[in-house]
Scaffold this motif. Sequence first.
Motif, mmCIF file in Angstrom:
data_model
loop_
_atom_site.group_PDB
_atom_site.id
_atom_site.type_symbol
_atom_site.label_atom_id
_atom_site.label_comp_id
_atom_site.label_asym_id
_atom_site.label_seq_id
_atom_site.Cartn_x
_atom_site.Cartn_y
_atom_site.Cartn_z
ATOM 1 N N VAL A 115 20.649 97.056 -18.865
ATOM 2 C CA VAL A 115 22.074 97.597 -18.972
ATOM 3 C C VAL A 115 22.841 96.774 -20.110
ATOM 4 C CG1 VAL A 115 24.170 98.365 -17.636
ATOM 5 C CG2 VAL A 115 22.083 98.454 -16.551
ATOM 6 N N VAL A 116 23.389 97.728 -20.822
ATOM 7 C CA VAL A 116 24.613 97.173 -21.902
ATOM 8 C C VAL A 116 25.661 97.945 -21.788
ATOM 9 C CG1 VAL A 116 23.793 98.123 -23.883
ATOM 10 C CG2 VAL A 116 24.438 95.902 -24.241
ATOM 11 N N LEU A 117 26.507 97.035 -22.097
ATOM 12 C CA LEU A 117 28.023 97.649 -22.365
ATOM 13 C C LEU A 117 28.588 97.214 -23.798
ATOM 14 C CD1 LEU A 117 30.662 99.290 -21.389
ATOM 15 C CD2 LEU A 117 31.459 97.049 -20.149
ATOM 16 N N ALA A 131 23.973 105.681 -20.628
ATOM 17 C CA ALA A 131 23.682 105.706 -19.015
ATOM 18 C C ALA A 131 24.215 107.035 -18.176
ATOM 19 C CB ALA A 131 24.481 104.441 -18.634
ATOM 20 N N PHE A 132 25.278 107.482 -18.736
ATOM 21 C CA PHE A 132 25.710 108.706 -18.302
ATOM 22 C C PHE A 132 24.502 109.933 -17.786
ATOM 23 C CE2 PHE A 132 27.500 112.974 -18.325
ATOM 24 C CZ PHE A 132 28.231 112.864 -17.156
ATOM 25 N N ALA A 133 23.604 109.809 -18.858
ATOM 26 C CA ALA A 133 22.682 111.033 -18.805
ATOM 27 C C ALA A 133 21.539 110.509 -17.606
ATOM 28 C CB ALA A 133 21.898 110.902 -20.124
ATOM 29 N N SER A 134 21.770 109.281 -17.375
ATOM 30 C CA SER A 134 20.700 108.673 -16.278
ATOM 31 C C SER A 134 21.429 108.778 -14.819
ATOM 32 C CB SER A 134 20.124 107.350 -16.705
ATOM 33 O OG SER A 134 19.060 107.287 -17.571
ATOM 34 N N ALA A 146 29.724 103.978 -24.487
ATOM 35 C CA ALA A 146 29.662 102.506 -24.666
ATOM 36 C C ALA A 146 28.809 101.709 -23.441
ATOM 37 C CB ALA A 146 30.997 101.698 -24.365
ATOM 38 N N LEU A 147 28.317 102.499 -22.373
ATOM 39 C CA LEU A 147 27.543 102.217 -21.283
ATOM 40 C C LEU A 147 26.017 102.668 -21.648
ATOM 41 C CD1 LEU A 147 27.106 100.521 -18.864
ATOM 42 C CD2 LEU A 147 27.603 102.502 -17.502
ATOM 43 N N PRO A 159 16.702 104.304 -12.838
ATOM 44 C CA PRO A 159 17.253 104.822 -11.402
ATOM 45 C C PRO A 159 18.764 105.114 -11.593
ATOM 46 C CG PRO A 159 17.173 102.338 -11.418
ATOM 47 C CD PRO A 159 16.243 102.850 -12.731
ATOM 48 N N SER A 160 19.358 106.040 -11.110
ATOM 49 C CA SER A 160 20.816 106.167 -10.978
ATOM 50 C C SER A 160 21.503 105.528 -10.061
ATOM 51 C CB SER A 160 20.937 107.810 -10.698
ATOM 52 O OG SER A 160 20.402 108.149 -9.295
#
Length: 171
Positions: A115-117, A131-134, A146-147, A159-160
């Motif tokens: 994970v990266v922000l 990340a939103f898509a996952s 940004a995430l 994983p969500s």
Amino acid sequence: MTNTVEWTVRPETEQDGAAVRYVLEQAFPTAEEADLVDALREDSAWLEGLSYVAEDQDGTVVAHALLTRCHIDNVPALCLAPSSVLPDRQRGGAGTAVTTAVLHAAAERGEKFVVVLGHPEYYPRFGFERAFASGVHLSIEVPDDALMVLSLDGTTQVPSGLVRYAGPFGI
């Protein structure tokens, strides 16, 4: 004529602590990220061998990238943060070299997710996706782009769930 710089990329050693701190203090407007790395070194989230530096031909540390343990809900993952390059060495490939190397080291160890922000224009070059898509999210508000998350093997589905960072992050 283009001046090509060769970077030596390797895991951080005990002797690199001051040089890493210097890079962080120069790359960011405050010492907050340098203090974060110092705190992470003392935390159980620290994973030996997943803090990398890039050196120039003179042996000067010019870039740093760190992966520490986090979780997506209860699934172990890694957090890429912070990542930094000396300001006068930015846009020369050191950041890409050190990030690529630390991600490769994590994959070699059998880690699955990162994970990266960070900057949405920069991290997709390493395979990071929104990340939103996952279904991955934080407990704080951040811009959707940004995430980002990465499946290190490129095939295992991320994983969500909620990202749980190590204590020193304060998130």
